[in-house]
Design an enzyme around this catalytic site. Structure first.
Site, PDB file in Angstrom:
ATOM      1  N   LYS A  79       0.810  -1.221   0.000  1.00  0.00           N
ATOM      2  CA  LYS A  79       0.000   0.000   0.000  1.00  0.00           C
ATOM      3  C   LYS A  79       0.844   1.272   0.000  1.00  0.00           C
ATOM      4  CE  LYS A  79      -2.324   1.122   4.037  1.00  0.00           C
ATOM      5  NZ  LYS A  79      -3.521   1.430   4.864  1.00  0.00           N
ATOM      6  N   ASP A  80       2.038   1.198   0.589  1.00  0.00           N
ATOM      7  CA  ASP A  80       2.922   2.361   0.680  1.00  0.00           C
ATOM      8  C   ASP A  80       3.882   2.480  -0.503  1.00  0.00           C
ATOM      9  OD1 ASP A  80       1.812   2.959   3.175  1.00  0.00           O
ATOM     10  OD2 ASP A  80       3.276   1.716   4.240  1.00  0.00           O
ATOM     11  N   ARG A 126      -8.874   9.059   1.857  1.00  0.00           N
ATOM     12  CA  ARG A 126      -9.781   7.986   1.472  1.00  0.00           C
ATOM     13  C   ARG A 126     -10.715   7.633   2.631  1.00  0.00           C
ATOM     14  NH1 ARG A 126      -9.710   2.681   2.702  1.00  0.00           N
ATOM     15  NH2 ARG A 126      -7.670   2.982   3.663  1.00  0.00           N
ATOM     16  N   ARG A 127     -10.149   7.436   3.824  1.00  0.00           N
ATOM     17  CA  ARG A 127     -10.986   7.050   4.957  1.00  0.00           C
ATOM     18  C   ARG A 127     -11.982   8.152   5.289  1.00  0.00           C
ATOM     19  NH1 ARG A 127      -5.834   4.179   7.895  1.00  0.00           N
ATOM     20  NH2 ARG A 127      -6.183   2.115   7.006  1.00  0.00           N
ATOM     21  N   ARG A 144      -1.153  11.098  13.533  1.00  0.00           N
ATOM     22  CA  ARG A 144       0.032  10.480  12.913  1.00  0.00           C
ATOM     23  C   ARG A 144       0.697   9.569  13.938  1.00  0.00           C
ATOM     24  NH1 ARG A 144      -0.118  11.817   7.573  1.00  0.00           N
ATOM     25  NH2 ARG A 144      -0.880  13.923   7.347  1.00  0.00           N
ATOM     26  N   ARG A 150      -1.021   6.000  18.162  1.00  0.00           N
ATOM     27  CA  ARG A 150      -2.384   6.446  17.821  1.00  0.00           C
ATOM     28  C   ARG A 150      -3.398   5.988  18.862  1.00  0.00           C
ATOM     29  NH1 ARG A 150      -3.009   5.959  11.268  1.00  0.00           N
ATOM     30  NH2 ARG A 150      -0.826   6.387  10.806  1.00  0.00           N
ATOM     31  N   CYS A 234      -1.617  12.092  -8.402  1.00  0.00           N
ATOM     32  CA  CYS A 234      -2.270  12.907  -7.378  1.00  0.00           C
ATOM     33  C   CYS A 234      -2.858  11.970  -6.327  1.00  0.00           C
ATOM     34  CB  CYS A 234      -3.340  13.735  -8.078  1.00  0.00           C
ATOM     35  SG  CYS A 234      -4.630  14.367  -7.033  1.00  0.00           S
TER      36      CYS A 234
HETATM   37  N1  LIG Z   1       0.074   4.048   5.587  1.00  0.00           N
HETATM   38  C1  LIG Z   1       0.193   3.357   6.798  1.00  0.00           C
HETATM   39  C2  LIG Z   1       0.099   1.857   6.672  1.00  0.00           C
HETATM   40  N2  LIG Z   1       0.711   1.187   5.685  1.00  0.00           N
HETATM   41  C3  LIG Z   1       0.465  -0.154   5.846  1.00  0.00           C
HETATM   42  C4  LIG Z   1      -0.301  -0.296   6.984  1.00  0.00           C
HETATM   43  C5  LIG Z   1      -0.755  -1.575   7.555  1.00  0.00           C
HETATM   44  C6  LIG Z   1      -0.517  -2.797   6.696  1.00  0.00           C
HETATM   45  C7  LIG Z   1      -1.391  -2.836   5.475  1.00  0.00           C
HETATM   46  O1  LIG Z   1      -2.523  -2.361   5.516  1.00  0.00           O
HETATM   47  O2  LIG Z   1      -0.958  -3.387   4.461  1.00  0.00           O
HETATM   48  C8  LIG Z   1      -0.545   0.966   7.520  1.00  0.00           C
HETATM   49  C9  LIG Z   1      -1.296   1.312   8.741  1.00  0.00           C
HETATM   50  C10 LIG Z   1      -2.777   1.582   8.533  1.00  0.00           C
HETATM   51  O3  LIG Z   1      -3.204   1.942   7.425  1.00  0.00           O
HETATM   52  O4  LIG Z   1      -3.533   1.466   9.513  1.00  0.00           O
END
Ligand SMILES: NCc1[nH]cc(CCC(=O)O)c1CC(=O)O
Length: 305
Positions: A79-80, A126-127, A144, A150, A234
């Site tokens: 995801k990152d 998104r959330r 953060r 958190r 973007c």
């Molecule tokens: N950007 C933060 C991030 N990147 C990956 C994870 C958790 C592992 C994943 O979802 O793959 C998280 C934390 C979250 O979104 O709560």
């Protein structure tokens, strides 16, 4: 045979993921060691990062360490990882996805509050947008830090609740209450661990190929295609989830405006032999059905990019 140097960031989640990759490699009889990688400020590179095409904030230090031959592989939350990779960096393996969902975690004072009255801490566009689509009057605050930080912040009263990736919570083995949020759609690739290496490293490529989970790889390919075609650089409120059942892939994609009022969604199924291009085709449809206007408005607000 030489031992594989596994590069990782230093957070508890990143270390868990690196150890998961190590367990997979060890089950093939391959020796490996974990190498926590320092931030880019501490490094001596012959070239600046931007000239090497390195962008992602969470991944750039590990990209640099790979290209500098300080590590052989790098473990990331997919995801990152940006959809466009630096030159000579490839994603060679995707581990089986366990939990793609987002979940809600409340502080102890807010357990009984109606969900639509919660003040929610999240910095994710998104959330926020997907939540607002369902509960338009919600108040948000930024948050953060890692998962433990958190949790402490909401317990201290920053907000009533926060939203996490379930995969992240499970990996940290935190024994806390959470609620599934069926109206949310996960970020592309959420819950998937990927392993990167240098594109020209055949030794690593053939090893990682053995721990790649084929179905997960196909699903995230479609989700990332969807994301890449939608965004064009973007950051936007975009969700994407693919799953395979009986030889068919279903892909659900969604784009919303920041306030969650305008959303365009797509939900289609294809035979897995036609998966190449499926994600971008659905993204194109979303753009043609009102998505382009949403993206234009986002770019005008200077969101992300
Ligand atoms: N950007 C933060 C991030 N990147 C990956 C994870 C958790 C592992 C994943 O979802 O793959 C998280 C934390 C979250 O979104 O709560």
């Amino acid at each position: 045979m030489k031992s594989i140097r596994i590069g990782t960031r230093n957070s508890p989640l990143a270390l868990w993921q690196a150890n998961e990759a190590a367990r997979k490699l060890k089950s093939l009889g391959i020796d490996c060691q974990i190498v926590p990688v320092l931030s880019s400020g501490d490094k001596n590179l012959s070239q600046p990062l931007y000239s090497m095409g390195i962008t992602g904030v969470f991944t750039r230090d590990l990209d640099a360490a790979l290209l500098n031959d300080e590590i052989d592989i790098a473990v990331h939350s997919l995801k990152d990882v940006p959809t466009i990779l630096p030159e000579n960096i490839s994603l060679f393996a995707f581990l089986e996805r366990d939990f793609p969902q987002d979940v809600l975690v409340r502080n102890s004072k807010s357990k009984a509050k109606p969900i639509e009255n919660l003040k929610v801490a999240t910095s994710s566009l998104r959330r926020r947008a997907f939540w607002l689509k369902e509960f338009p009057n919600t108040e948000f605050t930024d948050i953060r830090g890692n998962v433990q930080t958190r949790l402490q912040k909401i317990e201290d009263g920053l907000a009533d609740a926060t939203i996490f990736s379930l995969a992240g919570l499970k990996r940290l083995a935190l024994n806390i209450d959470y609620e599934l949020l069926p109206f949310m759609l996960n970020a592309a690739s959420q819950g998937v661990i990927t392993i990167a290496g240098r594109t020209d490293n055949q030794w690593i490529s053939s090893i990682l190929n053995q721990i790649n989970h084929e179905e997960t790889a196909l699903c995230v390919q479609a989700e990332r295609e969807f994301l890449q075609t939608m965004e064009g650089g973007c950051t936007a409120p975009i969700g994407a989830f693919a799953e395979i059942e009986n030889g068919k892939m279903r892909l659900v994609g969604r784009l919303c405006s920041i306030d969650g009022k305008d959303c365009v969604e797509t939900d289609e199924t294809t035979d897995i032999q036609y998966v190449a291009g499926f994600g971008s085709r659905l993204a194109q449809k979303v753009l043609e059905n009102g998505g382009k206007e949403i993206m234009d408005a986002l770019r005008k607000m200077n969101v992300g990019s």
